[in-house]
Design a protein around this motif. Structure first.
Motif, short mmCIF file in Angstrom:
data_model
loop_
_atom_site.label_atom_id
_atom_site.label_comp_id
_atom_site.label_asym_id
_atom_site.label_seq_id
_atom_site.Cartn_x
_atom_site.Cartn_y
_atom_site.Cartn_z
N HIS A 137 -1.14 11.93 -2.55
CA HIS A 137 -1.29 11.27 -1.26
C HIS A 137 -0.57 9.91 -1.24
N ASP A 194 -0.09 17.58 -3.91
CA ASP A 194 -1.43 17.00 -3.99
C ASP A 194 -1.40 15.47 -3.96
N LYS A 211 -4.95 14.39 -2.87
CA LYS A 211 -5.59 15.07 -1.74
C LYS A 211 -6.79 15.90 -2.21
#
Length: 283
Positions: A52, A50, A79
């Protein structure tokens, strides 16, 4: 009496008035690199796929961070929104990191969804912080995709429209609170907010901005000399927080109430509809 160091600087702007970001990886003192890498690893471990990207802001990426005094303010872009378990665990890990690394005075972990960062039609304080004060230390750098920012009404509004609620929260947190560290954290937090709100009141007069507290206090005092002593007290409490809740509550009730009144006057003039996030000026 608290000795206030006359340190800090105003944000530099280009000829069109846009704030220039002077943070740079090459300016970071190597003493801070282990804690930065540890933070990146922490985010990677707990957010996994998850995650980024990761950013840092504040004095350290500007090259002016003082060992043992500087905070390490970090932002993870995700994300999707983290679940409650991830949030809870990251807060626990934040405490562990603070105990582990003594080269910084504090470490702040925070996270925002990539969709929120890239929603650039209206002012966003996180997008502003990344664009004007942050550097990417992991992942795909979103900063080049963000709009440019001026020291204008949209920026001032973000500091002023939340002020009443923030002071109310501080009052509630301090009532019947006997946790010394919690009181100190609350004191430091709300006093920084008040000092920066003081600057926000005069941003449209000066068209300049700073995250640094001392120059913010000086600019406020230029236009409100009769309140200089009160703002200086807020500055002192932000630098060296006190634990006398009665004194803090009295200060918030008096100067805090005055600040809310001035913020309301500003909002009535510049943002009568009370938009939380004002539209950005054309880039």
């Amino acid at each position: 009496m608290t000795t206030i160091r006359e340190i800090g600087s105003l944000c530099v702007t280009d000829r069109d008035g846009y704030i220039i970001n002077h943070s740079d990886w090459n300016k970071i003192n190597p003493i801070f690199l282990p804690v930065i890498y540890d933070v990146i690893n922490t985010y990677s471990t707990h957010l996994q796929d998850d995650l980024h990207s990761v950013y840092i802001r504040g004095s350290i990426p500007k090259g002016i961070g003082i060992e043992g005094v500087a905070d390490l303010d970090t932002i993870a872009v995700t994300k999707q929104n983290p679940n409650k378990l991830q949030v809870k665990r990251l807060k626990e890990v934040e405490q562990e990191l603070n105990q582990k690394h003594t080269c910084v005075d504090g470490i702040e972990l925070s996270f925002y969804c990539v969709e929120d960062i890239l929603n650039t039609s209206s002012f966003s304080i996180i997008s502003f912080i990344l664009k004007t004060h942050g550097i990417c230390v992991f992942g795909e750098d979103l900063i080049p995709q963000l709009p440019r920012f001026r020291a204008d009404e949209a920026l001032a509004n973000d500091h002023l429209i939340h002020l009443q609620g923030q002071i109310k929260n501080a009052n509630e947190d301090l009532q019947d609170n006997f946790d010394i560290e919690d009181i100190k954290d609350c004191c430091k937090w709300i006093m920084k907010i008040i000092v920066r709100a003081g600057l926000a009141l005069v941003i449209t007069k000066e068209n300049i901005y700073t995250r640094d507290l001392y120059p913010a206090y000086k600019l406020f005092s230029k236009y409100f000399p009769e309140k200089e002593n009160d703002m200086r007290k807020a500055l002192e409490y932000a630098i060296i927080p006190i634990i006398d809740t009665n004194l803090l509550l009295s200060f918030l009730n008096e100067f805090g109430t005055w600040m809310v009144s001035e913020a309301d006057k500003w909002l009535q003039f510049y943002n009568p509809n009370r938009e939380l996030n004002m539209k950005l000026s054309s880039n």
